[in-house]
Scaffold this motif. Sequence first.
Motif, PDB file in Angstrom:
ATOM      1  N   TRP A 278      45.382   7.995  16.032  1.00  0.00           N
ATOM      2  CA  TRP A 278      45.462   8.082  14.583  1.00  0.00           C
ATOM      3  C   TRP A 278      44.230   8.827  14.087  1.00  0.00           C
ATOM      4  O   TRP A 278      43.202   8.905  14.764  1.00  0.00           O
TER       5      TRP A 278
ATOM      6  N   TYR B 202      52.437  -5.099  19.340  1.00  0.00           N
ATOM      7  CA  TYR B 202      52.208  -5.116  17.896  1.00  0.00           C
ATOM      8  C   TYR B 202      50.768  -4.670  17.643  1.00  0.00           C
ATOM      9  O   TYR B 202      49.838  -5.145  18.296  1.00  0.00           O
TER      10      TYR B 202
ATOM     11  N   SER C 111      47.918  -3.439  14.400  1.00  0.00           N
ATOM     12  CA  SER C 111      47.634  -3.256  12.977  1.00  0.00           C
ATOM     13  C   SER C 111      47.047  -1.869  12.756  1.00  0.00           C
ATOM     14  O   SER C 111      46.209  -1.394  13.535  1.00  0.00           O
ATOM     15  N   GLN C 112      47.492  -1.206  11.691  1.00  0.00           N
ATOM     16  CA  GLN C 112      47.006   0.115  11.291  1.00  0.00           C
ATOM     17  C   GLN C 112      46.834   0.077   9.782  1.00  0.00           C
ATOM     18  O   GLN C 112      47.829   0.019   9.044  1.00  0.00           O
TER      19      GLN C 112
ATOM     20  N   PHE D 287      49.144  -2.076   7.488  1.00  0.00           N
ATOM     21  CA  PHE D 287      50.444  -2.261   8.121  1.00  0.00           C
ATOM     22  C   PHE D 287      50.273  -2.907   9.500  1.00  0.00           C
ATOM     23  O   PHE D 287      49.218  -2.796  10.126  1.00  0.00           O
TER      24      PHE D 287
ATOM     25  N   LEU E 253      52.570  -2.545  13.032  1.00  0.00           N
ATOM     26  CA  LEU E 253      53.690  -1.826  13.622  1.00  0.00           C
ATOM     27  C   LEU E 253      54.045  -2.450  14.962  1.00  0.00           C
ATOM     28  O   LEU E 253      53.165  -2.864  15.726  1.00  0.00           O
TER      29      LEU E 253
ATOM     30  N   TYR F 219      56.019  -1.744  18.579  1.00  0.00           N
ATOM     31  CA  TYR F 219      56.523  -0.709  19.479  1.00  0.00           C
ATOM     32  C   TYR F 219      57.120  -1.364  20.718  1.00  0.00           C
ATOM     33  O   TYR F 219      56.656  -2.421  21.153  1.00  0.00           O
TER      34      TYR F 219
ATOM     35  N   ARG G 116      59.006   5.819  18.321  1.00  0.00           N
ATOM     36  CA  ARG G 116      59.505   5.305  17.048  1.00  0.00           C
ATOM     37  C   ARG G 116      59.285   3.800  16.990  1.00  0.00           C
ATOM     38  O   ARG G 116      59.747   3.070  17.867  1.00  0.00           O
ATOM     39  N   PRO G 117      58.582   3.282  15.987  1.00  0.00           N
ATOM     40  CA  PRO G 117      58.324   1.845  15.910  1.00  0.00           C
ATOM     41  C   PRO G 117      59.615   1.040  15.756  1.00  0.00           C
ATOM     42  O   PRO G 117      60.569   1.471  15.107  1.00  0.00           O
TER      43      PRO G 117
ATOM     44  N   VAL H 165      58.076  -2.123  10.987  1.00  0.00           N
ATOM     45  CA  VAL H 165      56.849  -1.910  10.217  1.00  0.00           C
ATOM     46  C   VAL H 165      56.733  -3.067   9.234  1.00  0.00           C
ATOM     47  O   VAL H 165      57.636  -3.307   8.436  1.00  0.00           O
TER      48      VAL H 165
ATOM     49  N   ALA I 233      54.590  -4.719   6.206  1.00  0.00           N
ATOM     50  CA  ALA I 233      53.622  -4.419   5.159  1.00  0.00           C
ATOM     51  C   ALA I 233      53.439  -5.650   4.277  1.00  0.00           C
ATOM     52  O   ALA I 233      54.068  -6.680   4.472  1.00  0.00           O
TER      53      ALA I 233
ATOM     54  N   THR J  44      63.362  -8.602   7.480  1.00  0.00           N
ATOM     55  CA  THR J  44      62.471  -8.013   6.485  1.00  0.00           C
ATOM     56  C   THR J  44      61.749  -9.080   5.667  1.00  0.00           C
ATOM     57  O   THR J  44      61.063  -8.766   4.701  1.00  0.00           O
TER      58      THR J  44
END
Length: 406
Positions: A110, A126, A128-129, A132, A134, A136, A148-149, A152, A154, A187
Motif C-alpha cells: 500500500w 484479515y 486492517s488498512q 477498514f 479487509l 482475503y 480481490r478481497p 470489506v 468499515a 453486512t
Amino acid sequence: MAAAAEAAAVEPAVRPAAGPALWRLPEELLLLICSYLDMRALGRLAQVCRWLRRFTSCDLLWRRIARASLNTGFTRLGTDLMTSIPVKERVKVSQNWKLGRCQEGILLKWRCSQMPWIQLEDDSLYISQANFILAYQFRPDGASLNRRPLGVFAGHDEDVCHFVLANSHIISAGGDGKIGIHKTHSTFTVKYSAHEQEVNCVDCKGGIIVSGSRDRTAKVWPLASGRLGQCLHTIQTEDRVWSIAISPLLSSFVTGTACCGHFSPLRIWDLNSGQLMTHLGSDFPPGAGVLDVMYESPSTLLSCGYDTYVRYWDLRTSVRKCVMEWEEPHDSTLYCLQTDGNHLLATGSSYYGVVRLWDRRQRACLHAFPLTSTPLSSPVYCLRFTTKHLYAALSYNLHVLDFQNP
C-alpha cells in the motif's frame, strides 16, 4: 492392537516374503523397536524398501519427535491441533523453521504508511488498512492471496488500531474512541462510543469484550446483540493501556500499560467485578510499556514491549513471577509476539522490520529476518504464523516467510 491399526492405516502394503527376521516380528513389537529411533534413523530405515517406508511413516512413530520439534502443531500439554496433516510431514517442515530456511515474499503493498493489524482464520487473512478491515482468501499454496478481497468491513471514522475474531464476529478498536462489531459473513455492523480517546487494544472471549484506551481506562462490555454498548465495568488504570487479553478461564483479564506510574505495567483484574487481583513484577524501568500480551494457558502469560524483553509469567498463586525471559539482542522495542504453544516463539521488533525466531528452551535467538532496508525501515506491527508460513505486517506491506518451500 490400536498401534498396529494406526500403522496399517497409513497405506495398505504387503510385507516382503523374504528378508531379515525383523520383517516377521509382530507389528506391535516392530513399532516398539522403531519408537527408540530418532528422526535420522527413521529416515534411513524408510529407504530400505517400500513396505518399511510406509510403515515408518505412521503418526505414532513421529509424535514423540514432533513434540520436541518447533511448530509441529503440538502444544506443551501434548494436544495435537492439526490432526488432518501427517505428523511426519510436519516434522520435515519443522526442520526448516529450526534451520531458518524459508523463502520471503510480499503479499500486499500500500502507498501510505499504516499501522496494520492481522488475524488468521481457516484459509482467510484479515488485515486492517486505515479505517477498514479487509478479508482475503489464501490460495492453496498459502504463500499468496486472491487479490480481490472476500469482504470489506468499515465503520470507524479514524484508523483501526486493533481487532480480534470471535464467534463469527470481528471486534475492532478505533482511533475514534469507538468499538466496532462486524459479522464476518454478512453486512451487519454496529459501532458505539467506548472511550474518550483512541482504543488501543481489544479482546473478546465467551461473549465478553474488554477494551483499553489512551484515556487511562479499561472497560468490559457484553457481546450479546441486545446489550451492545452497555458498559459493565469501567476500570481506572491510571496509565495508558497498550495491550489487553482475557484469561482462557474467562474469570480475569490482564492489561499492559505504558509504565509511566509507580506501579507495574502488568496487572490482572477480575472480569466479573472489575477489581484489581494482582500485579506482575516490580522491577520494570520507567517507560517499559507492554505492547503485546497473550495467555498461553490459564496459568501462563507472555508479554513484550519497550524494554526489549519477552517475559514468560507463571500465574499460579504460589509463584506469580517471571520464570523466563528473552532479550532482543539489538536493544529494539518488541511490538508483537506469537507462540506455537510449545517451543517456538516469534517476535517483531521496531528496527528494520526484524522478525526473530526463538527456541524457548534457549536464551539466544535462533534466526533473524530483516524485512526492510534503511530507507523504508519499519516496525513489525503484527505477526501470525501457521505450521508452514509466517505473516508479518509492516508500514508499507505484508510479508510472508514460506517455510514449506524454502
